[in-house]
Design an enzyme around this catalytic site. Structure first.
Site, PDB file in Angstrom:
ATOM      1  N   ASN A   8       0.625  -1.056  -0.038  1.00  0.00           N
ATOM      2  CA  ASN A   8       0.166   0.119  -0.209  1.00  0.00           C
ATOM      3  C   ASN A   8       1.255   1.655  -0.160  1.00  0.00           C
ATOM      4  OD1 ASN A   8      -1.989   2.456   0.311  1.00  0.00           O
ATOM      5  ND2 ASN A   8      -2.334   1.615   2.682  1.00  0.00           N
ATOM      6  N   LYS A  10       0.114   4.046  -0.530  1.00  0.00           N
ATOM      7  CA  LYS A  10      -0.351   5.253   0.006  1.00  0.00           C
ATOM      8  C   LYS A  10      -0.589   7.043  -0.526  1.00  0.00           C
ATOM      9  CE  LYS A  10      -0.068   3.663   5.143  1.00  0.00           C
ATOM     10  NZ  LYS A  10       0.176   3.411   6.136  1.00  0.00           N
ATOM     11  N   HIS A  95      -9.671   0.854   4.530  1.00  0.00           N
ATOM     12  CA  HIS A  95      -8.228   1.712   5.461  1.00  0.00           C
ATOM     13  C   HIS A  95      -8.762   2.674   6.998  1.00  0.00           C
ATOM     14  CE1 HIS A  95      -4.205   2.608   6.722  1.00  0.00           C
ATOM     15  NE2 HIS A  95      -4.149   1.484   5.888  1.00  0.00           N
ATOM     16  N   GLU A  97      -7.118   4.935   7.387  1.00  0.00           N
ATOM     17  CA  GLU A  97      -6.707   6.819   7.551  1.00  0.00           C
ATOM     18  C   GLU A  97      -8.203   7.005   6.653  1.00  0.00           C
ATOM     19  OE1 GLU A  97      -3.073   5.641   5.244  1.00  0.00           O
ATOM     20  OE2 GLU A  97      -2.538   5.040   7.085  1.00  0.00           O
ATOM     21  N   GLU A 165      -5.530  -4.594  10.636  1.00  0.00           N
ATOM     22  CA  GLU A 165      -4.811  -3.527  10.858  1.00  0.00           C
ATOM     23  C   GLU A 165      -4.538  -3.044  11.863  1.00  0.00           C
ATOM     24  OE1 GLU A 165      -2.408  -2.711   7.082  1.00  0.00           O
ATOM     25  OE2 GLU A 165      -4.265  -1.460   7.312  1.00  0.00           O
ATOM     26  N   GLY A 171       2.506   2.830  10.788  1.00  0.00           N
ATOM     27  CA  GLY A 171       3.439   3.209  10.615  1.00  0.00           C
ATOM     28  C   GLY A 171       4.428   3.674  11.986  1.00  0.00           C
ATOM     29  N   SER A 209       2.745  -1.997  10.346  1.00  0.00           N
ATOM     30  CA  SER A 209       4.643  -2.267  11.039  1.00  0.00           C
ATOM     31  C   SER A 209       4.894  -3.585  10.677  1.00  0.00           C
ATOM     32  CB  SER A 209       4.639  -2.321  12.482  1.00  0.00           C
ATOM     33  OG  SER A 209       4.867  -0.021  12.457  1.00  0.00           O
TER      34      SER A 209
END
Ligand code: PGA
Length: 247
Positions: A8, A10, A95, A97, A165, A171, A209
């Site tokens: 991904n 992003k 996702h 985000e 996730e 991250g 991660s």
């Protein structure tokens, strides 16, 4: 079914570097075909050049989001049939985000996943708890609630992938313990079975991660059928080491 390792990207990558990254991965895939299935999910502006760079390599193309409708007056959005037309076979939906930055709830994620499948794409539906939810012991309840709300009924393993996730792991360099990953993936497997017999064999990816140093351990946990990789997917050697860690 083969394990799946999805990168991904992003909101990262301009044309020259994105195409170079994709070409490098395609060359490695051709030279030594990985055991895992590999999918690259670049930003929408790079779908076509990345698709061209990976053509004939066995690496698949995916997008990072789609609109629930096929076409119409939705300025700035991209539909699932458009992604299919651009060469995608996968699309990530839900996702964290997007759930956070765009206020996407389970109902819209479910509509996006249904649109993806109707367009002939495989939907990678993301779920995961926040740090506060985890700290209050609600991880499994949150994940099961998100699954029930976000999954269209009766999807098969060819139509759906679930990505677990934990939001706090994305991250951050932190990951849950193998014991915790196994518990959540086992619970997701049960929930998939409860939702529909057709969905029992859906692949469940771990994301958050994933790095070369932890990939082999994470990918060997029961019911971990692959990885959704963010930061490390932008570094060819790292992404490739993760993909090889599946074998
Ligand atoms: P990360 O991101 O690998 O950089 O933690 C994973 C993701 O958000 O899909």
């Amino acid at each position: 079914m083969r394990k799946l390792v999805a990168g991904n990207w992003k909101m990262n990558g301009l044309r020259v570097e994105g195409a170079a990254l994709a070409r490098d991965i395609a060359a490695r895939a051709k030279a030594a075909p990985p055991v895992a299935e590999i999918v690259l999910c670049p930003p929408a502006t790079l779908l076509v050049p990345v698709g061209e760079a990976i053509a004939g390599s066995g690496v698949a193309l995916g997008a990072q989001d789609c609109h629930p409708e096929g076409k119409g007056a939705h300025t700035g959005d991209i539909s699932a049939p458009m992604l299919k037309d651009a060469g995608c076979s996968y699309v990530i939906v839900g996702h964290s985000e997007r759930r956070q930055d765009h206020n996407e709830g389970d109902a819209v994620v479910r509509a996006k996943a249904a649109a993806a499948v109707a367009a002939g794409l495989c939907a990678i539906v993301c779920v995961g708890e926040t740090a506060a939810e985890r700290d209050s012991g609600r991880t499994e309840a949150v994940v099961v609630r998100q699954l029930r709300g976000s999954l269209p009924p009766k999807l098969t393993a060819g139509q759906l992938v679930v990505a677990y996730e934990p939001v706090w792991a994305i991250g951050s360099g932190k990951t849950p313990t193998p014991h915790d990953v196994a518990a959540v993936h086992g619970r997701i497997r049960d929930a998939l079975r409860e939702l529909a017999a057709e969905s029992a064999a859906v692949r469940i990816l771990y994301g958050g991660s994933v790095k070369p140093a932890n990939a082999r351990a994470l990918l060997s946990i029961a019911d971990v059928d692959g990885a959704l990789v963010g930061g490390a997917s932008l570094v060819v050697a790292d992404f490739w080491a993760i993909a090889r860690g599946c074998g």
